[in-house]
Motif scaffolding. Structure first.
Motif, mmCIF file in Angstrom:
data_model
loop_
_atom_site.group_PDB
_atom_site.id
_atom_site.type_symbol
_atom_site.label_atom_id
_atom_site.label_comp_id
_atom_site.label_asym_id
_atom_site.label_seq_id
_atom_site.Cartn_x
_atom_site.Cartn_y
_atom_site.Cartn_z
ATOM 1 N N LEU A 253 0.834 -1.214 0.000
ATOM 2 C CA LEU A 253 0.000 0.000 0.000
ATOM 3 C C LEU A 253 0.864 1.258 0.000
ATOM 4 C CD1 LEU A 253 -2.777 -1.129 2.508
ATOM 5 C CD2 LEU A 253 -2.905 -1.023 0.007
ATOM 6 N N GLY A 254 2.005 1.200 0.709
ATOM 7 C CA GLY A 254 2.912 2.339 0.722
ATOM 8 C C GLY A 254 3.518 2.595 -0.645
ATOM 9 N N LEU A 262 -0.124 -1.102 -8.663
ATOM 10 C CA LEU A 262 -0.448 -2.131 -7.673
ATOM 11 C C LEU A 262 0.107 -3.492 -8.072
ATOM 12 C CD1 LEU A 262 -1.886 -3.166 -5.162
ATOM 13 C CD2 LEU A 262 -4.016 -3.287 -6.484
ATOM 14 N N LYS A 263 -0.049 -3.851 -9.337
ATOM 15 C CA LYS A 263 0.418 -5.151 -9.805
ATOM 16 C C LYS A 263 1.921 -5.289 -9.630
ATOM 17 C CE LYS A 263 0.141 -8.192 -13.858
ATOM 18 N NZ LYS A 263 -0.337 -8.291 -15.265
ATOM 19 N N PRO A 278 -0.642 -12.829 -6.293
ATOM 20 C CA PRO A 278 -2.103 -12.715 -6.361
ATOM 21 C C PRO A 278 -2.756 -12.579 -4.985
ATOM 22 C CG PRO A 278 -1.324 -14.446 -7.829
ATOM 23 C CD PRO A 278 -0.162 -14.048 -6.989
ATOM 24 N N GLN A 279 -2.169 -13.240 -3.977
ATOM 25 C CA GLN A 279 -2.708 -13.139 -2.620
ATOM 26 C C GLN A 279 -2.574 -11.719 -2.087
ATOM 27 O OE1 GLN A 279 -1.252 -16.173 0.125
ATOM 28 N NE2 GLN A 279 -1.386 -14.745 1.831
ATOM 29 N N LEU A 280 -1.413 -11.106 -2.327
ATOM 30 C CA LEU A 280 -1.203 -9.724 -1.905
ATOM 31 C C LEU A 280 -2.103 -8.767 -2.676
ATOM 32 C CD1 LEU A 280 2.663 -9.309 -1.455
ATOM 33 C CD2 LEU A 280 0.896 -8.994 0.289
ATOM 34 N N TYR A 281 -2.278 -9.035 -3.963
ATOM 35 C CA TYR A 281 -3.121 -8.172 -4.797
ATOM 36 C C TYR A 281 -4.553 -8.149 -4.268
ATOM 37 C CZ TYR A 281 -5.167 -6.153 -9.037
ATOM 38 O OH TYR A 281 -5.826 -5.347 -9.924
ATOM 39 N N ASP A 282 -5.112 -9.329 -3.999
ATOM 40 C CA ASP A 282 -6.486 -9.414 -3.481
ATOM 41 C C ASP A 282 -6.607 -8.700 -2.130
ATOM 42 O OD1 ASP A 282 -7.169 -10.861 -5.688
ATOM 43 O OD2 ASP A 282 -7.064 -12.810 -4.694
ATOM 44 N N ALA A 284 -4.733 -6.251 -1.046
ATOM 45 C CA ALA A 284 -4.575 -4.806 -1.230
ATOM 46 C C ALA A 284 -5.858 -4.192 -1.783
ATOM 47 C CB ALA A 284 -3.411 -4.536 -2.173
ATOM 48 N N VAL A 285 -6.496 -4.867 -2.736
ATOM 49 C CA VAL A 285 -7.760 -4.363 -3.284
ATOM 50 C C VAL A 285 -8.815 -4.272 -2.190
ATOM 51 C CG1 VAL A 285 -9.665 -4.921 -4.839
ATOM 52 C CG2 VAL A 285 -7.314 -5.175 -5.624
ATOM 53 N N ALA A 286 -8.891 -5.305 -1.349
ATOM 54 C CA ALA A 286 -9.869 -5.305 -0.254
ATOM 55 C C ALA A 286 -9.555 -4.174 0.727
ATOM 56 C CB ALA A 286 -9.841 -6.644 0.455
ATOM 57 N N ALA A 287 -8.289 -3.959 1.034
ATOM 58 C CA ALA A 287 -7.904 -2.918 1.983
ATOM 59 C C ALA A 287 -8.233 -1.528 1.429
ATOM 60 C CB ALA A 287 -6.407 -3.020 2.282
ATOM 61 N N ARG A 288 -8.008 -1.312 0.159
ATOM 62 C CA ARG A 288 -8.292 -0.007 -0.441
ATOM 63 C C ARG A 288 -9.787 0.271 -0.479
ATOM 64 N NH1 ARG A 288 -4.900 0.472 -5.875
ATOM 65 N NH2 ARG A 288 -5.412 2.673 -5.656
#
Length: 290
Positions: A253-254, A262-263, A278-282, A284-288
């Protein structure tokens, strides 16, 4: 039927039933003495490609006295009952494929299953294996490994298959066609991380044998050129997570706040943290969204 352990090996390959025979994956001189004997004495040979087995026999200077029939993915469903019936009537069938062990990404599984169900004896003549040769040459851990065969041809299905393996800790072995190698290695680099160690093994045991070792990112760049021959890919298993998942997410996120895509952030952090991108991407999307 359980075969008695005191039955001589020679008699197991001459009495009625099925013999699976491993054939050379490149160099015909890798043929075992037992394979030479079996080809010479077989009354019935089922081959993935009849021309290939006849060429092998000629190179080994073996006269094929028995009948040779084609047995491949396009006719195995129809031909299996006939072959089982012939074995039940007293024939010994020798099954070979173009290279390596029958039933390992090659025809044979269906016939073995039918023989087991029909109580027809099955034995095997061990032989060369591209899986084991590539694993031994890769320089990657060999104490625990899994064979994943060919990746799906379509990009979406291939990516989903690899994502399912993102947390696999064992060394992974894949087969791949040369014209799909670049796409497959590129997807592996995206899913597993560019720094994940791997080896691409080409033309094993043949004149132009080549093993390329390095990170998946490096191998992706190399595979974009023209690569020919039979391909086996060996990929290091997932390592121990070196960053706490929450810390890794905060890092992603930083980076995004600082202007990074993001990718790209997920790839970089995931590779360093040992966490699938992919785990981090999902996450991060949820957190945003929150």
């Amino acid at each position: 039927m359980t075969e008695s352990p005191d039955v001589p090996l020679r008699s197991r390959t001459t009495r009625a039933g099925l013999t699976l025979a491993g054939t050379p994956i490149g160099d015909p001189l890798d043929a075992s003495l037992r394979l030479v004997q079996a080809l010479r004495e077989a009354s019935l040979v089922a081959a993935e490609d009849t021309r290939r087995v006849k060429k092998l026999a000629a190179m080994l200077e073996i006269p094929l006295k028995g009948r040779v029939v084609a047995y491949h993915e396009h006719n195995e469903a129809a031909l299996t009952p006939e072959l089982v019936a012939r074995m039940q009537a007293g024939e010994r069938l020798l099954l070979v494929t173009d290279a390596g062990m029958p039933s390992v990404s090659d025809p044979g599984y269906r016939l073995v299953t039918a023989c087991v169900e029909a109580d027809v004896p099955v034995t095997c003549l061990p032989g060369p294996s591209a899986v084991l040769v590539a694993l031994a040459l890769s320089g990657l851990p060999t104490d625990r490994f899994c064979f994943e065969g060919f990746c799906p041809r379509k990009q979406g299905e291939r990516r989903r298959r690899l994502e399912d393996l993102a947390d696999e800790r064992r060394t992974m072995v894949f087969f791949e066609a040369p014209h799909r190698l670049a796409a497959t290695v590129a997807t592996m680099a995206e899913v597993f991380g560019e720094d994940r160690r791997a080896a691409v093994c080409r033309e094993l045991t043949k004149t132009y044998e080549e093993v390329r070792r390095g990170g998946l990112g490096e191998l992706r760049d190399w595979a974009e050129g023209e690569v020919r021959g039979e391909i086996t890919i060996v990929v290091e298993g997932a390592g121990t997570i070196r960053l706490d998942p929450d810390a890794a997410l905060a890092d992603v996120l930083g980076r995004v706040e600082a202007g990074e895509r993001l990718k790209d952030a997920c790839k970089a952090v995931g590779s360093a943290a040992g966490i699938p991108a992919p785990q981090l991407y999902d996450a991060a999307v949820a957190a945003r969204r929150r």
